[in-house]
Design a protein around this motif. Structure first.
Motif, PDB file in Angstrom:
ATOM      1  N   THR A 182       0.886  -1.307  -0.199  1.00 29.98           N
ATOM      2  CA  THR A 182      -0.003  -0.041   0.045  1.00 29.98           C
ATOM      3  C   THR A 182       0.706   1.225  -0.098  1.00 29.98           C
ATOM      4  O   THR A 182       2.093   1.194   0.286  1.00 29.98           O
ATOM      5  N   LYS A 183       0.457   2.369  -0.098  1.00 32.65           N
ATOM      6  CA  LYS A 183       0.878   3.579  -0.246  1.00 32.65           C
ATOM      7  C   LYS A 183       1.813   3.573   0.746  1.00 32.65           C
ATOM      8  O   LYS A 183       1.226   3.605   2.006  1.00 32.65           O
ATOM      9  N   GLY A 184       3.060   4.396   0.840  1.00 32.50           N
ATOM     10  CA  GLY A 184       3.708   4.420   2.151  1.00 32.50           C
ATOM     11  C   GLY A 184       4.560   3.443   2.736  1.00 32.50           C
ATOM     12  O   GLY A 184       5.442   3.490   3.570  1.00 32.50           O
ATOM     13  N   VAL A 185       4.288   2.225   2.226  1.00 32.82           N
ATOM     14  CA  VAL A 185       5.193   1.117   3.035  1.00 32.82           C
ATOM     15  C   VAL A 185       6.279   0.925   2.002  1.00 32.82           C
ATOM     16  O   VAL A 185       6.563   1.145   1.061  1.00 32.82           O
ATOM     17  N   SER A 186       7.415   0.282   2.912  1.00 26.31           N
ATOM     18  CA  SER A 186       8.842   0.202   2.553  1.00 26.31           C
ATOM     19  C   SER A 186       8.917  -1.198   1.831  1.00 26.31           C
ATOM     20  O   SER A 186       8.261  -2.174   2.317  1.00 26.31           O
ATOM     21  N   VAL A 187       9.524  -1.452   0.707  1.00 22.49           N
ATOM     22  CA  VAL A 187       9.795  -2.575   0.071  1.00 22.49           C
ATOM     23  C   VAL A 187      11.267  -2.873  -0.192  1.00 22.49           C
ATOM     24  O   VAL A 187      11.875  -1.964  -0.875  1.00 22.49           O
ATOM     25  N   TYR A 188      11.712  -3.975   0.086  1.00 21.90           N
ATOM     26  CA  TYR A 188      13.218  -4.500  -0.017  1.00 21.90           C
ATOM     27  C   TYR A 188      13.143  -5.331  -1.270  1.00 21.90           C
ATOM     28  O   TYR A 188      12.370  -6.319  -1.264  1.00 21.90           O
ATOM     29  N   VAL A 189      13.842  -4.941  -2.268  1.00 22.62           N
ATOM     30  CA  VAL A 189      13.973  -5.927  -3.621  1.00 22.62           C
ATOM     31  C   VAL A 189      14.950  -6.942  -3.202  1.00 22.62           C
ATOM     32  O   VAL A 189      16.303  -6.653  -3.141  1.00 22.62           O
ATOM     33  N   ARG A 190      14.736  -8.284  -3.040  1.00 19.52           N
ATOM     34  CA  ARG A 190      15.569  -9.214  -2.550  1.00 19.52           C
ATOM     35  C   ARG A 190      16.290  -9.910  -3.808  1.00 19.52           C
ATOM     36  O   ARG A 190      17.724  -9.839  -3.804  1.00 19.52           O
ATOM     37  N   LYS A 191      15.571 -10.375  -4.783  1.00 24.40           N
ATOM     38  CA  LYS A 191      16.241 -10.972  -6.024  1.00 24.40           C
ATOM     39  C   LYS A 191      15.382 -10.578  -7.252  1.00 24.40           C
ATOM     40  O   LYS A 191      13.987 -10.235  -7.163  1.00 24.40           O
ATOM     41  N   VAL A 192      16.121 -10.605  -8.373  1.00 28.63           N
ATOM     42  CA  VAL A 192      15.308 -10.387  -9.553  1.00 28.63           C
ATOM     43  C   VAL A 192      15.832 -11.536 -10.549  1.00 28.63           C
ATOM     44  O   VAL A 192      17.004 -11.784 -10.664  1.00 28.63           O
ATOM     45  N   ALA A 193      14.718 -12.176 -11.191  1.00 25.86           N
ATOM     46  CA  ALA A 193      15.130 -13.489 -11.926  1.00 25.86           C
ATOM     47  C   ALA A 193      15.961 -12.967 -12.929  1.00 25.86           C
ATOM     48  O   ALA A 193      15.721 -11.677 -13.623  1.00 25.86           O
TER      49      ALA A 193
END
Length: 73
Positions: A34-45
């Motif tokens: 949702t808006k304002g939440v922090s997202v950490y990108v772990r892996k990208v295929a």
């Protein structure tokens, strides 16, 4: 404005907007994005699909087309 599928592995970003509509947007919001939440990108295929992220303390795998609907900064 960048979308989640443009973010490289190891970066942490904040969600600014969800551009999807209807059931797709609802599903993304139900997953905790949702808006304002922090997202950490772990892996990208290797081909960019799917993208594995950590959001609200749990791991989530998103398709590239769903990640394109999530604007981040």
């Amino acid at each position: 404005m960048k979308t989640l599928n443009e973010i490289s592995c190891g970066e942490t970003v904040t969600v600014t907007k969800l551009t999807g509509t209807g059931p797709v947007k609802r599903r993304i919001m139900d997953m905790g994005i949702t808006k304002g939440v922090s997202v950490y990108v772990r892996k990208v295929a290797p081909l960019g699909d799917p993208v594995e992220v950590t959001v609200r303390g749990y791991e989530l795998t998103l398709r590239k087309m769903d990640a394109k609907m999530i604007e981040v900064e």
